[in-house]
Design a protein around this motif. Structure first.
Motif, PDB file in Angstrom:
ATOM      1  N   TYR A  42      61.756 -40.124  20.669  1.00 28.07           N
ATOM      2  CA  TYR A  42      60.632 -39.253  20.488  1.00 28.07           C
ATOM      3  C   TYR A  42      60.226 -38.878  21.848  1.00 28.07           C
ATOM      4  CZ  TYR A  42      60.826 -41.299  15.949  1.00 28.07           C
ATOM      5  OH  TYR A  42      61.058 -41.442  14.623  1.00 28.07           O
ATOM      6  N   PRO A  85      51.640 -34.220  13.361  1.00 25.48           N
ATOM      7  CA  PRO A  85      52.313 -35.266  13.371  1.00 25.48           C
ATOM      8  C   PRO A  85      52.311 -35.842  14.836  1.00 25.48           C
ATOM      9  CG  PRO A  85      54.065 -33.818  13.248  1.00 25.48           C
ATOM     10  CD  PRO A  85      52.440 -33.081  13.133  1.00 25.48           C
ATOM     11  N   LYS A  86      52.415 -37.205  15.062  1.00 24.84           N
ATOM     12  CA  LYS A  86      52.501 -37.736  16.554  1.00 24.84           C
ATOM     13  C   LYS A  86      53.871 -37.957  17.006  1.00 24.84           C
ATOM     14  CE  LYS A  86      48.003 -39.876  15.723  1.00 24.84           C
ATOM     15  NZ  LYS A  86      47.654 -39.358  14.571  1.00 24.84           N
ATOM     16  N   ALA A  87      54.904 -37.691  16.327  1.00 23.06           N
ATOM     17  CA  ALA A  87      56.278 -37.815  16.881  1.00 23.06           C
ATOM     18  C   ALA A  87      57.053 -36.881  15.966  1.00 23.06           C
ATOM     19  CB  ALA A  87      56.537 -39.191  16.706  1.00 23.06           C
ATOM     20  N   GLU A 221      56.446 -48.305   7.653  1.00 23.27           N
ATOM     21  CA  GLU A 221      55.669 -47.313   8.151  1.00 23.27           C
ATOM     22  C   GLU A 221      54.768 -46.837   6.936  1.00 23.27           C
ATOM     23  OE1 GLU A 221      58.123 -44.244   9.772  1.00 23.27           O
ATOM     24  OE2 GLU A 221      59.683 -45.662  10.688  1.00 23.27           O
ATOM     25  N   HIS A 268      59.852 -39.884   8.294  1.00 16.66           N
ATOM     26  CA  HIS A 268      59.407 -40.436   9.820  1.00 16.66           C
ATOM     27  C   HIS A 268      58.378 -39.548  10.276  1.00 16.66           C
ATOM     28  CE1 HIS A 268      61.985 -43.935  10.052  1.00 16.66           C
ATOM     29  NE2 HIS A 268      63.051 -43.084   9.897  1.00 16.66           N
ATOM     30  N   ILE A 269      58.551 -38.278  10.142  1.00 15.77           N
ATOM     31  CA  ILE A 269      57.574 -37.172  10.568  1.00 15.77           C
ATOM     32  C   ILE A 269      55.969 -37.341   9.709  1.00 15.77           C
ATOM     33  CG2 ILE A 269      56.648 -34.767  10.839  1.00 15.77           C
ATOM     34  CD1 ILE A 269      59.838 -34.273  11.218  1.00 15.77           C
ATOM     35  N   THR A 271      55.052 -40.098   8.239  1.00 15.47           N
ATOM     36  CA  THR A 271      54.425 -41.394   8.641  1.00 15.47           C
ATOM     37  C   THR A 271      53.926 -41.262   9.942  1.00 15.47           C
ATOM     38  OG1 THR A 271      56.453 -42.394   9.262  1.00 15.47           O
ATOM     39  CG2 THR A 271      55.871 -42.783   7.010  1.00 15.47           C
ATOM     40  N   SER A 272      54.240 -40.547  10.855  1.00 17.96           N
ATOM     41  CA  SER A 272      53.804 -40.618  12.199  1.00 17.96           C
ATOM     42  C   SER A 272      52.328 -39.765  12.317  1.00 17.96           C
ATOM     43  CB  SER A 272      54.474 -39.696  13.159  1.00 17.96           C
ATOM     44  OG  SER A 272      54.558 -38.348  12.948  1.00 17.96           O
ATOM     45  N   GLU A 275      50.027 -42.845  12.813  1.00 20.53           N
ATOM     46  CA  GLU A 275      50.181 -43.908  14.014  1.00 20.53           C
ATOM     47  C   GLU A 275      48.839 -43.805  14.716  1.00 20.53           C
ATOM     48  OE1 GLU A 275      53.460 -42.756  16.163  1.00 20.53           O
ATOM     49  OE2 GLU A 275      54.803 -43.370  14.630  1.00 20.53           O
TER      50      GLU A 275
END
Length: 275
Positions: A42, A85-87, A221, A268-269, A271-272, A275
């Protein structure tokens, strides 16, 4: 004699100049797994190109994803509460992040791109597929009613019932279904319903393998908490971005991560956001 002494300073100067130089090599190669970027980095990103005022250089700085997402946020103007998203996973730490934004009073959309060289947010260069590859789309849309927003998530009720239960790990059981040339493996986690789709001619184990990987990711996550429901629909077959959708309701608003080629990258996007 005089001619020889005249040559020595010239050679010495050439050697000094050569010693000031340098060389480097880069390797942008990288493998990939069946699901999820093998290089879940990331790191390198880019937003609007800016001059480096302190050095006077016009070289584009390498910015963090936080910087890029802040630029995206600043370009969105909507009555919808913007959530991002954060990442964003990139396939290589030598690549960059950019995005194209659009908005209206009741909706916003961000298409994220991976680029081999820095490209500014909303640049026309993002249309060039040789320069930019679409990663995923993130959007938010406000509906007239909470019911309409809930329906937009694709949430399914009562998925934890049926025959042919499959142990997906973490105490979760998936149940199979079929129809219209497709097979489905469905399960629920909290207010989320999950589904992986495959073709009837494909190996059923492929669906089980993907579902187990999703469950394992969600052990570590956390998806956004929907108010009231959320739905996840993933394609087992690779590179079927249009069929990959993760969506959740917040009152009259539906938030969505979609158009991602790799199912686990999409997870993953999503779940970010938490974060």
């Amino acid at each position: 004699m005089n001619a020889k002494f005249m040559v020595i300073p010239v050679v010495f100067s050439a050697l000094v100049l050569a010693s000031c130089g340098g060389s480097y090599s880069s390797d942008s190669s990288g493998g990939s797994n069946s699901y999820g970027s093998s290089n879940n980095n990331y790191g390198k990103t880019t937003d609007d190109m800016r001059k480096n005022d302190m050095s006077g250089s016009t070289k584009t700085p390498t910015l963090t994803q936080k910087d890029v997402l802040a630029t995206v946020q600043s370009k969105l103007n909507s009555d919808v509460v913007v959530r991002l998203p954060k990442a964003i996973p990139l396939s290589s730490d030598k690549h960059y992040l950019s995005a194209k934004t659009s908005d209206s009073s009741d909706a916003y959309q961000v298409i994220f791109y991976e680029t081999k060289a820095p490209i500014s947010v909303n640049s026309s260069d993002l249309k060039d597929t040789s320069k930019a590859t679409q990663i995923a789309t993130v959007s938010g849309k406000m509906y007239a009613t909470e019911e309409a927003a809930a329906n937009a998530t694709g949430h399914m009720n009562d998925v934890n019932t049926g025959i042919n239960g499959v142990d997906l790990g973490s105490g979760i059981t998936g149940y199979s279904d079929a129809g219209a040339g497709s097979t489905f493996l469905n399960w629920a986690e909290g207010r989320w319903s999950m589904s992986v789709r495959n073709t009837t001619s494909a190996d059923p184990q492929d669906s089980i393998d993907l579902a187990k990987k999703v469950v394992a990711v969600l052990e570590k996550e956390t998806l956004p908490a929907p108010h009231q429901v959320g739905g996840m629909q993933l394609e087992v077959a690779p590179n079927k971005a249009k069929g990959n959708i993760i969506s959740w309701q917040d009152g009259k608003t539906d938030y969505m991560v979609s158009d991602f080629n790799d199912p686990l990258d999409g997870v993953h996007i999503a779940t970010s956001f938490t974060e």
